[in-house]
Design a protein around this motif. Structure first.
Motif, PDB file in Angstrom:
ATOM      1  N   ARG A 172       9.703  10.269  -8.718  1.00 28.26           N
ATOM      2  CA  ARG A 172       9.568  11.624  -9.244  1.00 28.26           C
ATOM      3  C   ARG A 172       8.766  12.533  -8.314  1.00 28.26           C
ATOM      4  N   GLY A 173       8.263  11.971  -7.231  1.00 28.65           N
ATOM      5  CA  GLY A 173       7.517  12.767  -6.266  1.00 28.65           C
ATOM      6  C   GLY A 173       6.127  13.123  -6.707  1.00 28.65           C
ATOM      7  N   THR A 174       5.551  12.333  -7.607  1.00 31.31           N
ATOM      8  CA  THR A 174       4.216  12.631  -8.130  1.00 31.31           C
ATOM      9  C   THR A 174       3.105  12.070  -7.254  1.00 31.31           C
ATOM     10  N   GLY A 175       3.479  11.216  -6.278  1.00 32.62           N
ATOM     11  CA  GLY A 175       2.464  10.582  -5.450  1.00 32.62           C
ATOM     12  C   GLY A 175       1.882   9.340  -6.089  1.00 32.62           C
ATOM     13  N   ARG A 176       2.418   8.955  -7.223  1.00 30.01           N
ATOM     14  CA  ARG A 176       1.947   7.744  -7.892  1.00 30.01           C
ATOM     15  C   ARG A 176       2.766   6.530  -7.442  1.00 30.01           C
ATOM     16  N   VAL A 177       2.528   5.405  -8.091  1.00 26.50           N
ATOM     17  CA  VAL A 177       3.160   4.158  -7.692  1.00 26.50           C
ATOM     18  C   VAL A 177       4.664   4.174  -7.969  1.00 26.50           C
ATOM     19  N   GLY A 178       5.411   3.507  -7.129  1.00 32.14           N
ATOM     20  CA  GLY A 178       6.849   3.352  -7.326  1.00 32.14           C
ATOM     21  C   GLY A 178       7.325   2.092  -6.634  1.00 32.14           C
ATOM     22  N   TYR A 179       8.085   1.276  -7.356  1.00 27.38           N
ATOM     23  CA  TYR A 179       8.493  -0.013  -6.795  1.00 27.38           C
ATOM     24  C   TYR A 179      10.020  -0.158  -6.845  1.00 27.38           C
ATOM     25  N   PRO A 180      10.608  -0.549  -5.723  1.00 31.53           N
ATOM     26  CA  PRO A 180      12.049  -0.853  -5.734  1.00 31.53           C
ATOM     27  C   PRO A 180      12.297  -2.200  -6.403  1.00 31.53           C
ATOM     28  N   GLU A 181      13.571  -2.477  -6.687  1.00 27.42           N
ATOM     29  CA  GLU A 181      13.923  -3.755  -7.314  1.00 27.42           C
ATOM     30  C   GLU A 181      13.442  -4.925  -6.458  1.00 27.42           C
ATOM     31  N   TYR A 182      13.823  -4.891  -5.155  1.00 29.14           N
ATOM     32  CA  TYR A 182      13.450  -5.983  -4.256  1.00 29.14           C
ATOM     33  C   TYR A 182      13.141  -5.440  -2.869  1.00 29.14           C
ATOM     34  N   THR A 183      12.209  -6.110  -2.190  1.00 26.97           N
ATOM     35  CA  THR A 183      11.976  -5.862  -0.765  1.00 26.97           C
ATOM     36  C   THR A 183      11.940  -7.216  -0.062  1.00 26.97           C
ATOM     37  N   ALA A 184      12.276  -7.198   1.208  1.00 28.68           N
ATOM     38  CA  ALA A 184      12.216  -8.422   2.012  1.00 28.68           C
ATOM     39  C   ALA A 184      11.876  -8.049   3.446  1.00 28.68           C
ATOM     40  N   VAL A 185      11.036  -8.820   4.060  1.00 30.75           N
ATOM     41  CA  VAL A 185      10.710  -8.645   5.473  1.00 30.75           C
ATOM     42  C   VAL A 185      11.335  -9.811   6.232  1.00 30.75           C
ATOM     43  N   ALA A 213      21.960   3.918  -7.199  1.00 36.00           N
ATOM     44  CA  ALA A 213      21.400   2.775  -6.464  1.00 36.00           C
ATOM     45  C   ALA A 213      21.112   3.086  -5.003  1.00 36.00           C
ATOM     46  N   VAL A 214      22.101   3.594  -4.276  1.00 35.34           N
ATOM     47  CA  VAL A 214      21.915   3.855  -2.847  1.00 35.34           C
ATOM     48  C   VAL A 214      20.856   4.929  -2.633  1.00 35.34           C
ATOM     49  N   ASN A 215      20.905   5.976  -3.431  1.00 31.83           N
ATOM     50  CA  ASN A 215      19.948   7.079  -3.282  1.00 31.83           C
ATOM     51  C   ASN A 215      18.521   6.597  -3.532  1.00 31.83           C
ATOM     52  N   GLY A 216      18.342   5.751  -4.563  1.00 30.78           N
ATOM     53  CA  GLY A 216      17.019   5.208  -4.838  1.00 30.78           C
ATOM     54  C   GLY A 216      16.523   4.300  -3.734  1.00 30.78           C
ATOM     55  N   ALA A 217      17.403   3.427  -3.240  1.00 33.66           N
ATOM     56  CA  ALA A 217      17.017   2.522  -2.149  1.00 33.66           C
ATOM     57  C   ALA A 217      16.649   3.302  -0.903  1.00 33.66           C
ATOM     58  N   TYR A 218      17.425   4.371  -0.624  1.00 37.74           N
ATOM     59  CA  TYR A 218      17.128   5.208   0.543  1.00 37.74           C
ATOM     60  C   TYR A 218      15.756   5.865   0.403  1.00 37.74           C
ATOM     61  N   PHE A 219      15.441   6.349  -0.791  1.00 35.29           N
ATOM     62  CA  PHE A 219      14.139   6.992  -1.013  1.00 35.29           C
ATOM     63  C   PHE A 219      12.992   6.038  -0.676  1.00 35.29           C
ATOM     64  N   TYR A 220      13.059   4.823  -1.215  1.00 34.49           N
ATOM     65  CA  TYR A 220      11.992   3.852  -0.958  1.00 34.49           C
ATOM     66  C   TYR A 220      11.961   3.424   0.508  1.00 34.49           C
ATOM     67  N   GLU A 222       0.835  -1.207   0.000  1.00 38.06           N
ATOM     68  CA  GLU A 222       0.000   0.000   0.000  1.00 38.06           C
ATOM     69  C   GLU A 222       0.866   1.252   0.000  1.00 38.06           C
ATOM     70  N   ALA A 223       1.928   1.247   0.801  1.00 40.50           N
ATOM     71  CA  ALA A 223       2.810   2.417   0.880  1.00 40.50           C
ATOM     72  C   ALA A 223       3.488   2.695  -0.457  1.00 40.50           C
ATOM     73  N   LEU A 224       3.856   1.640  -1.169  1.00 39.69           N
ATOM     74  CA  LEU A 224       4.564   1.809  -2.437  1.00 39.69           C
ATOM     75  C   LEU A 224       3.661   2.360  -3.546  1.00 39.69           C
ATOM     76  N   LYS A 225       2.365   2.340  -3.326  1.00 36.17           N
ATOM     77  CA  LYS A 225       1.450   2.880  -4.333  1.00 36.17           C
ATOM     78  C   LYS A 225       1.563   4.400  -4.454  1.00 36.17           C
ATOM     79  N   THR A 226       2.241   5.021  -3.477  1.00 36.24           N
ATOM     80  CA  THR A 226       2.447   6.477  -3.531  1.00 36.24           C
ATOM     81  C   THR A 226       3.938   6.818  -3.476  1.00 36.24           C
ATOM     82  N   ALA A 227       4.783   5.874  -3.929  1.00 41.29           N
ATOM     83  CA  ALA A 227       6.233   6.024  -3.735  1.00 41.29           C
ATOM     84  C   ALA A 227       6.981   6.345  -5.028  1.00 41.29           C
ATOM     85  N   SER A 228       6.363   7.071  -5.939  1.00 41.73           N
ATOM     86  CA  SER A 228       7.053   7.432  -7.176  1.00 41.73           C
ATOM     87  C   SER A 228       8.325   8.222  -6.888  1.00 41.73           C
TER      88      SER A 228
END
Length: 470
Positions: free
Chosen positions: A43-56, A93-100, A35-41
């Motif tokens: 570009r800061g548009t509030g749209r969807v944005g997905y990282p390469e991988y996530t793990a819990v 890479a690091v900057n993008g991962a940090y953003f997400y 749900e959180a990633l649905k607003t994680a663009s």
């Protein structure tokens, strides 16, 4: 535009699988994160944005972004902080991962989040973890070699050590390690009936084998006490050592063969490979389990100039009724090694040579100092691969020194087993050494000749010779 990172994506996925980390690609099966990633663009548009991988993993979340080029690993601002501009988040890479990771920390119940940037490929890569909180804070963490620190078994310890900066249950002082060494010495004597000169070889060889665990090349469970030739515990340890030497690019083949010959006691000793009635296992398995629990995990994570294997060597010798000098072994304490490096002001651009390196105490101290002062990851890799050199005459000491360096990821371990006094001076000079570090470990009758030989052979910019008292 087609994505440029498919090979990197696949390599990262394989590494995560090898470490037993369950992950999701381009999203998350965890409802809150998805749900959180649905607003994680980005570009800061509030749209969807997905990282390469996530793990819990338990209470922790790891977020991974990767790039094909190492040049796209990380971007910092002129002030030395992580650049969070749209272009940096998109391109690095690091900057993008940090953003997400920050977005997840701020918009989900998960507050223990690691951002991991990866760049490069299987042969040449950089993996940089960052601890992220739910505000604007973050903590840059040391680059890692693999994702094993984030496995279910290790992530809690990693968090305690690197994020909280607290000692973990397996982190010990040198004093405690030496107490363990005394206990292990007794075990080596009781169950292995080993000669003094063989004890450190057994220790060093087992530590090299244990270093293959993170790559899947060895496991404690594989030591079953099987008595079939080729499948004994010693055979399995030697196979792991052989693989570890190959992985570290130890060469040429003659050097690798010499090291394997020194560690071959693990295979050739009947007593070590026979199931002991008291232990209900082979002495080799008993020693391997002991070293893993009491020593290996400490050395693996330790960022220090302490020569742990060398300290083991000295402890073994002291319990054998002397300080090792009867075997031509004189170990240099860490504070002396550090002092010598300070006196000659070892720098990251130096090339260091120890003509009589013993267990590599001087080289380890120099490497620690150089890596601490290095500015870039490329510089650190070059230090380990090309800027540390040593000679050692005694083959057993050479094997211990090589293991000591390999365990610290020094690349191809630029050590040679030979008599420095008989080397061709021109050949030695090709190493381009700018700093010489040496301790007088040579018998008194040839000390003057040896010192003259050093002066004739090498023209160091700076040289420190530690002379022991008589």
């Amino acid at each position: 535009m087609a994505k440029k990172e498919p090979k990197t994506d696949l390599w990262v996925a394989d590494q995560l699988k090898d470490c037993g980390i369950r992950f999701d690609a381009q999203g998350s099966d965890v409802k809150e994160i998805d749900e959180a990633l649905k607003t994680a663009s980005k570009r800061g548009t509030g749209r969807v944005g997905y990282p390469e991988y996530t793990a819990v993993i338990g209470d922790f979340v790891i977020v991974i972004e990767d790039k094909a080029s190492i040049d796209r690993q990380i971007k910092m601002t002129d002030s030395g902080i992580l650049d969070t501009s749209v272009n940096a988040v998109m391109d690095y890479a690091v900057n993008g991962a940090y953003f997400y990771a920050k977005h997840i920390a701020q918009h989900t119940p998960f507050k223990k989040v690691f951002a991991i940037g990866v760049s490069g490929d299987e042969k040449h890569h950089v993996i940089t973890p960052v601890w992220v909180d739910d505000r604007e804070g973050y903590k840059m963490l040391p680059d890692i070699e693999s994702f094993i620190s984030f496995s279910k078994q290790n992530i809690g310890e990693y968090y305690t050590r690197y994020v909280l900066n607290e000692a973990t249950d397996v982190e010990k002082t040198t004093e405690q390690i030496l107490k363990d060494a005394a206990q292990l010495h007794e075990y080596l004597r009781t169950y292995g009936t080993l000669k003094d000169q063989d004890k450190p070889l057994v220790v060093a060889g087992i530590l090299l084998a244990l270093d293959e665990i993170e790559f899947g090349g060895f496991s404690l469970g594989s030591l079953t006490g099987d008595q079939v030739d080729g499948n004994r515990d010693g055979d399995k340890l030697m196979n792991a050592i052989r693989t570890r030497l190959t992985r570290s690019n130890v060469g040429p083949d003659a050097k690798k063969d010499k090291l394997l010959a020194e560690f071959s006691i693990l295979q050739t000793s009947f007593r070590l490979n026979e199931v002991n009635d008291t232990l209900a296992k082979t002495p080799l398995k008993f020693y391997t389990e002991f070293l893993y629990e009491h020593v290996f995990r400490n050395i693996k994570y330790q960022k220090t100039s302490e020569d742990f294997i060398g300290r083991f060597y000295g402890e073994f010798m002291s319990y054998s009724g002397g300080d090792g000098q009867t075997l031509g072994i004189i170990l240099t304490p860490r504070h002396i090694c550090d002092l010598m490096c300070d006196l000659v002001d070892v720098q990251p651009n130096d090339t260091v040579l120890d003509p009589t390196c013993g267990t590599a105490g001087f080289l380890i101290a120099a490497m620690h100092r150089m890596l601490t002062a290095a500015d870039t990851d490329a510089q650190k890799r070059n230090i380990k691969k090309k800027q540390l050199h040593g000679y050692e005459l005694q083959s057993n000491m050479f094997a211990v020194a090589a293991a000591n360096m390999i365990l610290r990821k020094d690349g191809n371990s630029n050590l040679e087993c030979c008599d420095f006094l008989k080397m061709n001076p021109a050949q030695v000079q090709l190493k381009g050494a700018t700093v010489g570090l040496m301790r007088d470990r040579i018998p008194c009758r040839i000390v003057a000749t040896a010192r003259l030989r050093v002066v004739e052979t090498l023209v160091f910019q700076r040289f420190a010779w530690c002379i022991r008292g008589r």
